[in-house]
Structure formats: structure tokens, C-alpha cells
Scaffold this motif. Structure first.
Motif, PDB file in Angstrom:
ATOM      1  N   VAL A 336       0.820  -1.116  -0.187  1.00  0.00           N
ATOM      2  CA  VAL A 336      -0.062   0.061  -0.217  1.00  0.00           C
ATOM      3  C   VAL A 336       0.909   1.354   0.107  1.00  0.00           C
ATOM      4  CG1 VAL A 336      -1.718   1.497   1.282  1.00  0.00           C
ATOM      5  CG2 VAL A 336      -1.989  -1.101   1.158  1.00  0.00           C
ATOM      6  N   PRO A 337       0.774   1.927  -1.109  1.00  0.00           N
ATOM      7  CA  PRO A 337       1.624   3.444  -1.060  1.00  0.00           C
ATOM      8  C   PRO A 337       1.073   4.305  -0.050  1.00  0.00           C
ATOM      9  CG  PRO A 337      -0.049   3.450  -2.674  1.00  0.00           C
ATOM     10  CD  PRO A 337      -0.160   1.953  -2.032  1.00  0.00           C
ATOM     11  N   MET A 338       1.632   4.784   0.965  1.00  0.00           N
ATOM     12  CA  MET A 338       1.382   5.535   2.185  1.00  0.00           C
ATOM     13  C   MET A 338       2.123   6.758   1.979  1.00  0.00           C
ATOM     14  SD  MET A 338      -0.805   5.787   4.602  1.00  0.00           S
ATOM     15  CE  MET A 338      -1.131   7.282   5.379  1.00  0.00           C
ATOM     16  N   GLY A 339       1.559   8.007   2.063  1.00  0.00           N
ATOM     17  CA  GLY A 339       2.064   9.071   2.214  1.00  0.00           C
ATOM     18  C   GLY A 339       1.987   9.890   3.600  1.00  0.00           C
ATOM     19  N   PHE A 340       3.135  10.435   3.881  1.00  0.00           N
ATOM     20  CA  PHE A 340       3.133  11.407   5.394  1.00  0.00           C
ATOM     21  C   PHE A 340       3.427  12.772   5.106  1.00  0.00           C
ATOM     22  CE2 PHE A 340       4.070   6.750   6.217  1.00  0.00           C
ATOM     23  CZ  PHE A 340       3.190   6.528   7.213  1.00  0.00           C
ATOM     24  N   LYS A 341       2.805  13.725   5.891  1.00  0.00           N
ATOM     25  CA  LYS A 341       3.537  14.860   6.201  1.00  0.00           C
ATOM     26  C   LYS A 341       4.034  14.903   7.579  1.00  0.00           C
ATOM     27  CE  LYS A 341       0.546  18.208   7.518  1.00  0.00           C
ATOM     28  NZ  LYS A 341      -0.404  19.345   7.647  1.00  0.00           N
ATOM     29  N   LEU A 342       5.318  15.491   7.407  1.00  0.00           N
ATOM     30  CA  LEU A 342       6.314  15.557   8.895  1.00  0.00           C
ATOM     31  C   LEU A 342       6.121  17.160   9.211  1.00  0.00           C
ATOM     32  CD1 LEU A 342       9.367  13.309   7.899  1.00  0.00           C
ATOM     33  CD2 LEU A 342       7.255  12.790   8.875  1.00  0.00           C
ATOM     34  N   VAL A 343       5.695  17.429  10.300  1.00  0.00           N
ATOM     35  CA  VAL A 343       5.896  18.586  10.767  1.00  0.00           C
ATOM     36  C   VAL A 343       6.258  18.245  12.422  1.00  0.00           C
ATOM     37  CG1 VAL A 343       3.690  19.328  10.056  1.00  0.00           C
ATOM     38  CG2 VAL A 343       3.491  18.328  12.167  1.00  0.00           C
ATOM     39  N   ARG A 344       6.924  19.602  12.820  1.00  0.00           N
ATOM     40  CA  ARG A 344       7.479  19.677  14.143  1.00  0.00           C
ATOM     41  C   ARG A 344       6.491  19.476  15.155  1.00  0.00           C
ATOM     42  NH1 ARG A 344      11.564  21.132  11.232  1.00  0.00           N
ATOM     43  NH2 ARG A 344      13.695  20.910  11.911  1.00  0.00           N
ATOM     44  N   GLY A 345       5.279  20.073  15.178  1.00  0.00           N
ATOM     45  CA  GLY A 345       4.014  20.041  16.002  1.00  0.00           C
ATOM     46  C   GLY A 345       3.691  21.462  16.382  1.00  0.00           C
ATOM     47  N   ALA A 346       2.167  21.296  17.059  1.00  0.00           N
ATOM     48  CA  ALA A 346       1.750  22.421  17.172  1.00  0.00           C
ATOM     49  C   ALA A 346       0.779  22.611  18.314  1.00  0.00           C
ATOM     50  CB  ALA A 346       0.665  22.749  15.940  1.00  0.00           C
ATOM     51  N   TYR A 347       1.126  21.575  19.460  1.00  0.00           N
ATOM     52  CA  TYR A 347       0.142  21.532  20.579  1.00  0.00           C
ATOM     53  C   TYR A 347       0.995  21.522  21.855  1.00  0.00           C
ATOM     54  CZ  TYR A 347      -3.424  20.581  17.477  1.00  0.00           C
ATOM     55  OH  TYR A 347      -4.641  20.795  16.408  1.00  0.00           O
ATOM     56  N   MET A 348       2.152  21.954  21.784  1.00  0.00           N
ATOM     57  CA  MET A 348       3.170  21.956  22.702  1.00  0.00           C
ATOM     58  C   MET A 348       2.759  22.326  24.426  1.00  0.00           C
ATOM     59  SD  MET A 348       7.063  22.918  23.223  1.00  0.00           S
ATOM     60  CE  MET A 348       6.817  24.513  24.199  1.00  0.00           C
ATOM     61  N   SER A 349       2.156  23.484  24.341  1.00  0.00           N
ATOM     62  CA  SER A 349       1.777  24.198  25.636  1.00  0.00           C
ATOM     63  C   SER A 349       0.759  22.972  26.386  1.00  0.00           C
ATOM     64  CB  SER A 349       1.177  25.286  25.445  1.00  0.00           C
ATOM     65  OG  SER A 349       2.098  26.524  24.937  1.00  0.00           O
ATOM     66  N   SER A 350      -0.367  22.803  25.540  1.00  0.00           N
ATOM     67  CA  SER A 350      -1.554  22.128  26.238  1.00  0.00           C
ATOM     68  C   SER A 350      -0.821  20.532  26.440  1.00  0.00           C
ATOM     69  CB  SER A 350      -2.700  21.857  25.230  1.00  0.00           C
ATOM     70  OG  SER A 350      -2.100  21.272  24.004  1.00  0.00           O
ATOM     71  N   GLU A 351       0.091  19.917  25.782  1.00  0.00           N
ATOM     72  CA  GLU A 351       0.430  18.584  26.087  1.00  0.00           C
ATOM     73  C   GLU A 351       1.387  18.685  27.292  1.00  0.00           C
ATOM     74  OE1 GLU A 351      -0.222  15.919  24.521  1.00  0.00           O
ATOM     75  OE2 GLU A 351      -0.602  16.123  22.410  1.00  0.00           O
ATOM     76  N   ARG A 352       2.200  19.833  27.616  1.00  0.00           N
ATOM     77  CA  ARG A 352       2.929  19.611  28.690  1.00  0.00           C
ATOM     78  C   ARG A 352       2.224  20.076  29.863  1.00  0.00           C
ATOM     79  NH1 ARG A 352       8.648  22.926  27.228  1.00  0.00           N
ATOM     80  NH2 ARG A 352       9.399  21.324  28.800  1.00  0.00           N
ATOM     81  N   GLN A 353       1.308  20.827  29.702  1.00  0.00           N
ATOM     82  CA  GLN A 353       0.685  21.365  30.835  1.00  0.00           C
ATOM     83  C   GLN A 353      -0.300  19.974  31.338  1.00  0.00           C
ATOM     84  OE1 GLN A 353      -2.054  24.556  29.605  1.00  0.00           O
ATOM     85  NE2 GLN A 353      -0.222  26.079  29.613  1.00  0.00           N
ATOM     86  N   LEU A 354      -0.941  19.197  30.394  1.00  0.00           N
ATOM     87  CA  LEU A 354      -1.548  17.961  30.885  1.00  0.00           C
ATOM     88  C   LEU A 354      -0.844  17.089  31.428  1.00  0.00           C
ATOM     89  CD1 LEU A 354      -4.150  16.405  30.701  1.00  0.00           C
ATOM     90  CD2 LEU A 354      -3.537  15.421  28.520  1.00  0.00           C
ATOM     91  N   ALA A 355       0.347  16.799  30.863  1.00  0.00           N
ATOM     92  CA  ALA A 355       1.307  15.794  31.494  1.00  0.00           C
ATOM     93  C   ALA A 355       1.652  16.279  32.855  1.00  0.00           C
ATOM     94  CB  ALA A 355       2.571  15.672  30.638  1.00  0.00           C
TER      95      ALA A 355
END
Length: 495
Positions: A336-355
Motif C-alpha cells: 500500500v503506498p502511504m504518504g506522510f506529512k512531517l511537521v514539528r508540532g503545534a500543541y506543545m503548551s497543552s501537551e506539557r500542561q496536561l502531562a
């Protein structure tokens, strides 16, 4: 013929904020949390020297010194407006002010609301957004196509509350695909969808909890689950699901089926329009459900040589590389040909606060260098896959070093210019120097172009700005390149 300069006074005013001392004051690591930054740049002359003084093979890939060539397709008026807007957006209190105004009682007063929305419309909205609706966004995509760039059409919808709003959003996405069909071939590289716009987030969270529990417990079976690529790695965060979740109710299963049918309808229309679909990543509480939607649809529709459905990997997550390798390798084994978009990320504040609130380790890399390394490693992995005839990737980055390294690696692997399986992307209204540099080097380059009504899109953009404060405050190199070209045009006009 030299470009005519319509606003020499405005150009002169650019000098004050485009000088090296300004960049030094606004690009320091201490100004913002370093993990927010997609790229951190030293003073401009040093940055270009670093690119120029590196390995000769690298300097031949991205030429950022010739600003005349870089911005040859950009009218002077647009260049002036871009420089001014980027300067304003780089002032961090502007984000705080924008968040406060959009969430304050001022927006309940008709006159003040009209003034506020009008001001936003003619400044940041016009700079960072592609238009009000699908037709206007398509026209904007056609304009950037004239300069050699493609458009990723992003109807800025997310967080639908119920099936009714999901159905309305579906119509918006289908209209976006229809608008793309009317444009010149290949001028639109992707239509972009957020799953939370067609599946209520509460249901998506329930699905994610059940998928997490299944991964950790072999005897746990999900009767509604369809075939999918691997969603988790052993290093993935599981703290969102501390106890066994209840099964989906019959009503929830019905809603899940409806949400899947909405995605399949979009996929089918994209196939008919010959426009690939990218599904954006969101926060880790719902990302397993998003990946499930993405991969199960990809197994249905990604056939032949070129994938039609792309998933997104956020490389600021510690499990990103392992998940990418597992998913891509599994797809390759299945043919199966699979495509990916690579990004650095956009939810850092909320992720760190929750953890932090739960007393667990953050799922995000501890340093910006680790995030950069993860992005570059994932890039290398996908480029090697492409060189071997498997997979496709969109490298969504504003980082000059990552862009240059990827370009060099692609050339060294023999990935030819114009190969559709390798594309780069930057936000509309940002990183134009990198976009044009990559385009001039022969690569496929797109602009991520959110659109929609002002009052709908601005909260979306402000949330992204809140999560990516450093992205705007580190646009110094963009402003430097624009200033350099504006000064060149001014000198040419008066000589």
C-alpha cells in the motif's frame, strides 16, 4: 526592467525593524520557550554565511543570497505588505492582545466587533489566510501557482459539536474539492482536513481511549475496528487512558459509522478530482483515533503507485520516529503506498500542561535539538523509502537547515527534480525565502493556505499562534530577505 516602487516612505520605514540589531533582540532563545521554535536564527549575515560556508554541495541546493531571483515573481506592494505584517506579528504581545480581544466582551458589542473584525480582516487575515470561502481560496491558489508554488487548501474548521455541524463541515470540504477541480492541473497539491471537523472530539477521545487499551491488552477486542496500519509504538503516551474504558454505546457506534462515511465521501471526491488528501494531526488525547481514521481509509483508497491519502506525524513527540517506521514499513509490506506529512508540532503548551498536571513525563522531546534531530531522522527515513520506490512525503518546515539537508539528501539519493513523491510546504504568508529557494532548486513546494470567514478563521489562527509563539517571533530571516530585496528595488528605481 526594474520594479517600480509605489511606497518609498513605507520602504524607508522598514529599515528600523529590519536591521541586524532588531533581529538580535527578537531571535534570542530566552525570548520564548525553545521547543516552540521551528527555527532559531543568528543575525542574517551569519545565517547566510553558514549556508554559504558549509559543504559546497549544500550551497548549490538553496541559493538564498540572490534576493532578486528569490522574489522575482512578487510585486513590490505585496512585498511591502508582507514585511510590515510579519514585523507586527513578530511582536509577542500582539498574540496576547489578539487572544484577549477575541475572547472578551468587546466582541459582543456590534460596533466594536465590526471594527475589530474589519481591522483583522485587512491586516493579519489578508496576509495569513487565502480567503473567505473555497472559491476565493482557489483564486488565491491560482495566483501563487503563477509564481511556481502550489496550494494546500485548508478549510479552517475543527471541533464540531454534533452530527449536524459535522454534516455542515462536510459540505464545506466537498466544496473545497470542487473548487480545486476548476484550477490548472497540479496548482493545488492537497486538500487538508481535520478529523475533529467531521467527528465530534468527544467521540474521537472515546475511540482513542479504546484503541490505547486494546494495544496494551491483547485479550481486549474492538468489534467495530477495521483494518489499519500500526497506530502506536511502545514509547507512545498512554496516560490519557488510566483505566479500562466502557465499550461504545450503540449510539456512539452509529455516530462513528457516520463520521467514517463523511471521511470516505471526501476521499472519493478527492480521487475523482485527482487531488490528494492530507489529514492533519491534533493533540495526543485524540491522535490515535485520527490515525485510525487515516490509516483505515488509506488501506481502502491508496492503490497503484501514488498515495491519495496522507497522514501527519508530529516529530516533537518522542514516539514519532518509531510510529513512522512501523506504519510506513507495514504499508510497504502490504503493498500500500502511504504518504506522510512531517511537521514539528503545534500543541506543545497543552501537551506539557496536561502531562504535568497528571505527574507524568511529557510526550514531547525535552530540547529543541532533539526535535530537530527527530524531524531530520524521519525525513531521511522517508527519503530513503522514496528512493527505493516506496511511499511519499511532504516536509512541512520553516527550518532552513532541515530544508537544506533534505534537499541535499534527495539529490544524493538520486530523487530527481519534480518528483511528486517529495514535496515541501510552508505556511501561507511565511518563510517565502525558503519556499522560493526550494522552488528555484527544482523541488515541489506548497503553501498551507487556511481559509474561511474571518470570525471563524481568526480563533483558529490565534490558537495556532498561541501554540507556536516562537514561529512568528523568529521570522527575522524572512524580514531580512524582504528588506534586502526592497532596498535593491528602491535603488534600481532611483538610479
Amino acid at each position: 526592467m526594474a520594479h517600480k516602487v509605489a511606497c518609498p516612505k513605507i520602504i524607508r520605514s522598514l529599515r528600523s525593524f529590519a536591521k541586524p540589531h532588531y533581529f538580535a533582540a527578537h531571535s534570542s532563545i530566552t525570548a520564548v520557550s525553545p521547543l516552540h521554535l521551528d527555527h532559531i536564527l543568528p543575525p542574517p549575515t551569519k545565517t547566510t554565511a553558514n549556508l554559504r560556508d558549509g559543504a559546497p554541495s549544500q550551497s548549490a541546493i538553496l541559493n538564498l543570497d540572490d534576493v532578486k531571483e528569490l522574489f522575482s515573481s512578487v510585486p513590490t506592494a505585496m512585498l511591502v505588505r508582507s514585511a510590515i505584517n510579519l514585523h507586527a506579528a513578530a511582536i509577542e504581545p500582539m498574540v496576547d492582545l489578539g487572544m484577549w480581544v477575541m475572547n472578551s466582551k468587546l466582541m459582543h458589542t456590534p460596533l466594536l466587533r465590526q471594527v475589530t473584525v474589519g481591522t483583522i480582516k485587512h491586516t493579519f487575515y489578508d496576509h495569513f489566510c487565502a480567503g473567505f470561502g473555497p472559491a476565493e481560496a482557489a483564486r488565491t491558489a491560482a495566483k501563487i501557482w503563477d509564481s511556481g508554488l502550489k496550494g494546500m487548501l485548508v478549510y479552517a474548521l475543527e471541533h464540531a459539536s454534533d452530527n449536524e455541524s459535522c454534516d455542515r463541515n462536510l459540505e464545506g470540504f466537498l466544496q473545497t474539492v470542487e473548487s480545486a477541480k476548476l484550477l490548472p492541473t497540479s496548482s493545488v497539491s492537497f486538500v487538508v482536513v481535520k478529523i475533529t471537523a467531521i467527528c465530534p472530539p468527544g467521540l474521537l477521545k472515546r475511540v482513542s481511549d479504546l484503541l490505547r487499551w486494546e494495544y496494551k491488552n491483547d485479550s481486549f477486542q474492538l468489534p467495530w475496528k477495521l483494518n489499519s496500519l500500526p497506530i502506536f509504538a511502545d514509547s507512545s503516551p498512554f496516560y490519557h487512558t488510566p483505566r479500562k474504558p466502557d465499550p461504545l454505546t450503540p449510539e456512539e457506534e452509529t455516530d462513528l459509522h457516520l463520521a467514517r462515511q463523511r471521511l470516505l465521501k471526501i476521499c472519493q471526491n478527492c480521487i475523482e478530482a485527482n487531488v490528494p488528501l492530507t489529514i492533519d494531526a491534533e493533540d495526543t488525547s485524540v491522535q490515535p483515533g485520527i490515525d485510525y481514521f487515516t490509516y483505515s481509509a488509506a488501506l481502502m483508497y491508496n492503490v497503484g503507485d501514488n498515495p491519495i491519502i496522507y497522514g501527519t506525524i508530529q516529530t516533537y513527540l518522542k514516539d514519532a520516529k518509531e510510529r513512522l517506521i512501523k506504519s510506513a514499513s507495514s504499508a510497504e509490506k502490504m503493498g500500500v503506498p502511504m504518504g506522510f506529512k512531517l511537521v514539528r508540532g503545534a500543541y506543545m503548551s497543552s501537551e506539557r500542561q496536561l502531562a504535568s498536571s497528571l505527574g507524568v513525563e511529557s510526550p514531547i522531546h525535552n530540547t529543541i535539538d532533539q526535535t530537530h534531530a527527530c524531524f531530520n531522522d524521519c525525513t531521511s527515513f522517508m527519503l530513503e523509502k522514496i528512493a527505493g520506490g516506496s511511499g511519499a512525503v511532504v516536509l512541512a518546515t520553516h527550518n532552513m537547515d532541515s530544508g537544506n539537508k533534505a534537499a541535499v539528501k534527495a539529490r544524493d539519493l538520486g530523487i530527481r527534480e519534480g518528483n511528486q513523491k517529495l514535496q515541501f510546504a510552508q505556511l501561507y504568508g511565511m518563510a517565502d525565502g525558503l519556499s522560493f529557494g526550494l522552488k528555484n532548486a527544482g523541488f515541489q513546494v506548497s503553501k498551507y493556505m487556511p481559509f474561511g470567514p474571518v470570525e471563524l478563521v481568526m480563533p483558529y489562527l490565534l490558537r495556532r499562534a498561541e501554540e507556536n509563539r516562537g514561529l512568528l517571533s523568529t521570522s527575522a530571516f524572512d524580514r531580512y530577505l524582504m528588506r534586502k530585496e526592497l532596498m535593491r528595488r528602491l535603488k534600481a528605481a532611483i538610479m
